[in-house]
Design a protein around this motif. Structure first.
Motif, mmCIF file in Angstrom:
data_model
loop_
_atom_site.group_PDB
_atom_site.id
_atom_site.type_symbol
_atom_site.label_atom_id
_atom_site.label_comp_id
_atom_site.label_asym_id
_atom_site.label_seq_id
_atom_site.Cartn_x
_atom_site.Cartn_y
_atom_site.Cartn_z
ATOM 1 N N ASN A 111 -3.571 3.830 -8.285
ATOM 2 C CA ASN A 111 -5.004 3.728 -8.030
ATOM 3 C C ASN A 111 -5.466 4.766 -7.017
ATOM 4 O O ASN A 111 -6.566 5.318 -7.128
ATOM 5 C CB ASN A 111 -5.351 2.324 -7.540
ATOM 6 C CG ASN A 111 -5.223 1.287 -8.641
ATOM 7 O OD1 ASN A 111 -5.158 1.628 -9.817
ATOM 8 N ND2 ASN A 111 -5.158 0.021 -8.266
ATOM 9 N N GLN A 112 -4.649 5.022 -6.015
ATOM 10 C CA GLN A 112 -4.989 6.070 -5.051
ATOM 11 C C GLN A 112 -5.060 7.425 -5.739
ATOM 12 O O GLN A 112 -5.949 8.237 -5.443
ATOM 13 C CB GLN A 112 -3.954 6.093 -3.922
ATOM 14 C CG GLN A 112 -4.033 4.896 -2.993
ATOM 15 C CD GLN A 112 -2.933 4.909 -1.946
ATOM 16 O OE1 GLN A 112 -1.978 5.693 -2.029
ATOM 17 N NE2 GLN A 112 -3.044 4.040 -0.951
ATOM 18 N N LEU B 174 -14.660 0.581 -4.621
ATOM 19 C CA LEU B 174 -13.581 0.691 -3.644
ATOM 20 C C LEU B 174 -13.779 -0.310 -2.510
ATOM 21 O O LEU B 174 -12.826 -0.995 -2.102
ATOM 22 C CB LEU B 174 -13.526 2.111 -3.091
ATOM 23 C CG LEU B 174 -12.572 2.365 -1.922
ATOM 24 C CD1 LEU B 174 -11.135 2.092 -2.338
ATOM 25 C CD2 LEU B 174 -12.721 3.800 -1.423
ATOM 26 N N PHE C 134 -6.326 -0.489 -3.549
ATOM 27 C CA PHE C 134 -6.124 0.907 -3.149
ATOM 28 C C PHE C 134 -5.333 1.058 -1.847
ATOM 29 O O PHE C 134 -4.876 2.152 -1.546
ATOM 30 C CB PHE C 134 -7.481 1.594 -2.968
ATOM 31 C CG PHE C 134 -8.308 1.655 -4.219
ATOM 32 C CD1 PHE C 134 -8.183 2.717 -5.103
ATOM 33 C CD2 PHE C 134 -9.200 0.645 -4.528
ATOM 34 C CE1 PHE C 134 -8.934 2.773 -6.270
ATOM 35 C CE2 PHE C 134 -9.964 0.694 -5.694
ATOM 36 C CZ PHE C 134 -9.825 1.752 -6.558
#
Length: 316
Positions: free
Chosen positions: A144-145, A284, A291
């Motif tokens: 995800n990062q 986010l 994340f």
């Protein structure tokens, strides 16, 4: 022509508009640039002053475009984001929501597998929490990062492409306007067409990115420069603006209209990019745990608790 000479081009467009307007009414210039109308010097002088006044400020139409961002200034940031992607890459091209581009896997990420194996005989609540909250989600979090950094890089790419297109477009407007003005009093005028390429410089899509090792998905709204995107995403056709006026006044008005259309395209494209970033930022903020790896409880252990039942426990 080039964007760096836009101010000079703008001044030349204003000068040419004045000359062509005067010539259309039968005035001529002598070698010193003084307007002549036979023996009627005063009439020529007054007409010249009025014409200069009428077109004064034409070059200022281009002033808002003189200091647009230099596309090259985005390169260091793009390079930095590219290096960051290498650090976070699992080698899965589908992790990149923008370009589906391959980035070589960072073998250092496999170290978490080694950690997991080394701790497989560790027992206790801390051990269970460490595996559940840190080791097992690690591949999904790094994936995800990676997607988040790729999304940010896509936005920077789109900004760079947009400003490059804007510079190209305003330069094309100036060039085609000059050609049209030069020919305005000819027997056959030369219609000129400039392309406003900002509309075709970026696209926006919604992307659902599957996380590694989990059925959960992240939802980011991403943008990217079409010049670097595979043909799966349809491009917009550049808008065309025409300079076909029969007089200098008509062409100047068409130039102003073209510049207004360019501004409208820039506003729309900036909003497109900003909206995508705002939506991704909102996602986010609402899904931080997807994340950011959980902080291991042991990080807060003290000398008194580190060896207790909620601490390291024991290996069997």
């Amino acid at each position: 022509m080039s964007y760096e000479q836009l101010a000079q081009h703008a001044a030349e467009i204003e000068r040419t508009a004045i000359v062509k307007s005067m010539e259309r009414r039968g005035f001529t210039q002598d070698s010193q640039g003084v307007w002549q109308a036979g023996s009627d010097v005063e009439r020529a002088r007054v007409a010249g002053e009025l014409t200069v006044s009428r077109f004064q400020g034409v070059s200022d139409m281009f002033t808002p475009f003189l200091n647009m961002p230099d596309p090259a200034r985005f390169d260091p940031l793009l390079t930095h984001l590219g290096e960051t992607l290498k650090i976070l890459s699992s080698g899965n091209t589908e992790a990149d929501p923008v370009y589906r581009a391959g980035v070589a896997a960072n073998d250092d990420l496999l170290g978490m597998n080694t950690v997991g194996k080394a701790l497989q005989d560790w027992r206790g609540s801390a051990a269970a929490a460490f595996r559940q909250n840190f080791v097992e989600p690690f591949p999904a979090v790094t994936t995800n990062q990676f997607a988040l950094v790729a999304t940010l890089r896509g936005a920077v790419d789109a900004e760079q492409a947009m400003w490059k297109a804007a510079r190209d477009s305003v330069d094309d407007i100036a060039h085609k306007a000059q050609v049209a003005l030069d020919a305005v009093n000819d027997c056959s005028t030369k219609e000129q067409t400039a392309l406003l390429t900002v509309a075709a410089s970026a696209f926006a899509i919604s992307a659902a990115v599957a996380t590694a090792g989990s059925a959960t998905a992240i939802s980011l709204t991403v943008v990217g420069a079409t010049a670097q995107v595979a043909g799966a995403v349809p491009r917009e056709d550049p808008e065309k603006v025409h300079f076909d006026g029969k007089t200098a006044e008509e062409i100047v008005n068409q130039v102003q209209g073209a510049l207004n259309r360019l501004v409208a395209q820039l506003d729309a494209k900036e909003r497109e990019i900003a909206d995508a970033m705002s939506e991704s930022t909102g996602y986010l903020a609402a899904n931080r745990t997807k994340f950011v790896s959980a902080r291991p409880s042991l990080a807060d252990a003290t000398a008194a608790t580190i060896t207790g039942p909620t601490g390291l426990g024991e290996a069997v």
